[in-house]
Design a protein around this motif. Structure first.
Motif, PDB file in Angstrom:
ATOM      1  N   GLY A 159       6.394  49.999  45.579  1.00  0.00           N
ATOM      2  CA  GLY A 159       7.047  51.293  45.481  1.00  0.00           C
ATOM      3  C   GLY A 159       6.554  52.309  46.506  1.00  0.00           C
ATOM      4  N   SER A 160       5.814  51.831  47.526  1.00  0.00           N
ATOM      5  CA  SER A 160       5.291  52.755  48.526  1.00  0.00           C
ATOM      6  C   SER A 160       6.434  53.521  49.183  1.00  0.00           C
ATOM      7  N   ARG A 161       6.325  54.837  49.193  1.00  0.00           N
ATOM      8  CA  ARG A 161       7.388  55.665  49.733  1.00  0.00           C
ATOM      9  C   ARG A 161       7.089  56.107  51.147  1.00  0.00           C
ATOM     10  N   GLY A 162       8.145  56.545  51.815  1.00  0.00           N
ATOM     11  CA  GLY A 162       7.990  57.080  53.148  1.00  0.00           C
ATOM     12  C   GLY A 162       7.696  58.562  53.103  1.00  0.00           C
ATOM     13  N   MET A 202       3.679  55.005  56.041  1.00  0.00           N
ATOM     14  CA  MET A 202       4.728  55.855  55.502  1.00  0.00           C
ATOM     15  C   MET A 202       5.770  56.211  56.557  1.00  0.00           C
ATOM     16  N   PHE A 203       5.331  56.358  57.810  1.00  0.00           N
ATOM     17  CA  PHE A 203       6.281  56.643  58.889  1.00  0.00           C
ATOM     18  C   PHE A 203       7.233  55.464  59.057  1.00  0.00           C
ATOM     19  N   LYS A 204       6.697  54.249  59.038  1.00  0.00           N
ATOM     20  CA  LYS A 204       7.553  53.071  59.194  1.00  0.00           C
ATOM     21  C   LYS A 204       8.495  52.924  58.010  1.00  0.00           C
ATOM     22  N   ALA A 205       8.030  53.269  56.815  1.00  0.00           N
ATOM     23  CA  ALA A 205       8.905  53.205  55.646  1.00  0.00           C
ATOM     24  C   ALA A 205      10.066  54.188  55.776  1.00  0.00           C
ATOM     25  N   SER A 206       9.831  55.298  56.457  1.00  0.00           N
ATOM     26  CA  SER A 206      10.866  56.328  56.612  1.00  0.00           C
ATOM     27  C   SER A 206      11.852  56.005  57.724  1.00  0.00           C
ATOM     28  N   THR A 207      11.356  55.443  58.823  1.00  0.00           N
ATOM     29  CA  THR A 207      12.183  55.281  60.018  1.00  0.00           C
ATOM     30  C   THR A 207      12.550  53.829  60.321  1.00  0.00           C
ATOM     31  N   GLY A 208      11.843  52.891  59.693  1.00  0.00           N
ATOM     32  CA  GLY A 208      12.048  51.484  60.019  1.00  0.00           C
ATOM     33  C   GLY A 208      11.353  51.067  61.291  1.00  0.00           C
ATOM     34  N   GLN A 209      10.572  51.978  61.872  1.00  0.00           N
ATOM     35  CA  GLN A 209       9.870  51.696  63.126  1.00  0.00           C
ATOM     36  C   GLN A 209       8.419  52.148  63.026  1.00  0.00           C
ATOM     37  N   SER A 212       4.488  53.809  67.384  1.00  0.00           N
ATOM     38  CA  SER A 212       4.509  53.465  68.810  1.00  0.00           C
ATOM     39  C   SER A 212       5.908  53.079  69.267  1.00  0.00           C
ATOM     40  N   ARG A 213       6.635  52.322  68.467  1.00  0.00           N
ATOM     41  CA  ARG A 213       7.998  51.925  68.856  1.00  0.00           C
ATOM     42  C   ARG A 213       8.922  53.136  68.889  1.00  0.00           C
ATOM     43  N   PHE A 214       8.771  54.036  67.916  1.00  0.00           N
ATOM     44  CA  PHE A 214       9.601  55.242  67.888  1.00  0.00           C
ATOM     45  C   PHE A 214       9.339  56.101  69.126  1.00  0.00           C
ATOM     46  N   ILE A 215       8.063  56.280  69.453  1.00  0.00           N
ATOM     47  CA  ILE A 215       7.711  57.076  70.635  1.00  0.00           C
ATOM     48  C   ILE A 215       8.228  56.391  71.894  1.00  0.00           C
ATOM     49  N   GLY A 216       8.132  55.068  71.946  1.00  0.00           N
ATOM     50  CA  GLY A 216       8.635  54.335  73.097  1.00  0.00           C
ATOM     51  C   GLY A 216      10.122  54.557  73.305  1.00  0.00           C
ATOM     52  N   GLN A 217      10.885  54.581  72.231  1.00  0.00           N
ATOM     53  CA  GLN A 217      12.323  54.828  72.351  1.00  0.00           C
ATOM     54  C   GLN A 217      12.609  56.254  72.812  1.00  0.00           C
ATOM     55  N   GLN A 218      11.831  57.204  72.290  1.00  0.00           N
ATOM     56  CA  GLN A 218      12.017  58.586  72.711  1.00  0.00           C
ATOM     57  C   GLN A 218      11.698  58.757  74.192  1.00  0.00           C
ATOM     58  N   ARG A 219      10.670  58.082  74.668  1.00  0.00           N
ATOM     59  CA  ARG A 219      10.324  58.164  76.088  1.00  0.00           C
ATOM     60  C   ARG A 219      11.362  57.446  76.954  1.00  0.00           C
TER      61      ARG A 219
END
Length: 278
Positions: A159-162, A202-209, A212-219
């Motif tokens: 039940g870990s939430r994001g 929790m970040f990965k639970a929220s975004t699916g990423q 580091s992967r999220f930042i990579g996409q933003q860059r």
């Protein structure tokens, strides 16, 4: 954390005292190693994925490689993630708790080693935060499964939430405002008012990423806009946190299927109006 990919020929490895907690993962080939370390004697038959541990401060008295080892990834874990664990929990966690062992397999450590190896072979724009996150995960795994403590300071439940929307918005805004700077897990966790160890999960639970992967996409989005705006490829590589233009070109091509120059030409050609023939 630092790492290196090495090969080992048949013969004796000189004795040494481990300056960091060392994790060795056999990447390619097979091996037989005779080891005398910290009062223990081991004969380890290794295949792909076989792992060896040597805690910081342990004296490696004798290591003899009986067969050539094609590729072995050596990971050197500093005391930093262990100290961070102690800071964020009530436990007295340290690298000294890790046990001296070799000849076992662990799917999670193998996965972590694979991600480290990938960054060694092809640098990304967010390797710093990726390695920081992997170091944290590795320290938790060692303390949970391969230490005298044998406990997990951050158990994961189904039940870990994001992150709630407000925390997530603060983190995303911080990332977008600092894409041209080094971004650490500690900074992102502070933006979310969480410990660094809870934050990544929790970040990965929220975004699916992962962060580091999220930042990579933003860059990557930033790089595309800078290229179209006319920035030189060298400048874009620097702004987007690559150590060299060549690393940026390789990473950009892997992500988009085109070189930065090809991408810029393609976008510009599409934006030029075609005049009608009379």
């Amino acid at each position: 954390m630092s790492a290196e990919l090495r090969s080992h020929g048949v013969g004796e490895i000189p004795s040494y005292v481990a300056s960091f907690t060392q994790i060795a993962v056999l990447i390619r080939g097979a091996s037989v190693v005779l080891r005398r370390s910290g009062g223990i004697r081991q004969r380890t038959v290794g295949i792909q994925g076989t792992i060896g541990l040597c805690p910081m401060g342990v004296h490696e008295d004798s290591t003899y490689v009986m067969h050539d080892i094609d590729e072995m990834l050596h990971i050197y874990l500093t005391p930093v993630p262990f100290a961070a664990l102690a800071k964020h929990t009530s436990g007295d966690f340290s690298a000294a708790s890790v046990r001296n062992d070799a000849g076992f397999h662990d799917p999670l450590i193998e996965t972590i080693a694979g991600e480290i190896l990938g960054e060694l072979q092809l640098e990304t724009s967010c390797g710093d935060i990726l390695i920081e996150t992997l170091a944290d995960a590795l320290a938790v795994r060692l303390l949970n499964n391969y230490s005298s403590l044998n406990l997990n300071p951050f158990p994961v439940t189904r039940g870990s939430r994001g992150l709630d929307p407000r925390r997530l918005q603060r983190v995303v805004e911080y990332i977008r405002a600092n894409l041209a700077k080094e971004i650490t897990v500690e900074e992102l966790a502070a933006a979310a008012s969480l410990s660094r160890f809870h934050f990544s999960r929790m970040f990965k639970a929220s975004t699916g990423q992962s962060p580091s992967r999220f930042i990579g996409q933003q860059r990557l989005h930033l790089a595309k806009s800078l290229l179209v705006a006319g920035k030189s490829i060298a400048d874009v590589a620097h702004i987007c946190r690559f150590s060299s233009e060549s690393n940026f070109v390789r990473s950009f091509r892997r992500a988009t299927g085109r070189t930065p120059g090809q991408y810029r030409s393609l976008v510009r050609d599409r934006s030029v109006p075609v005049s009608s023939s009379s």
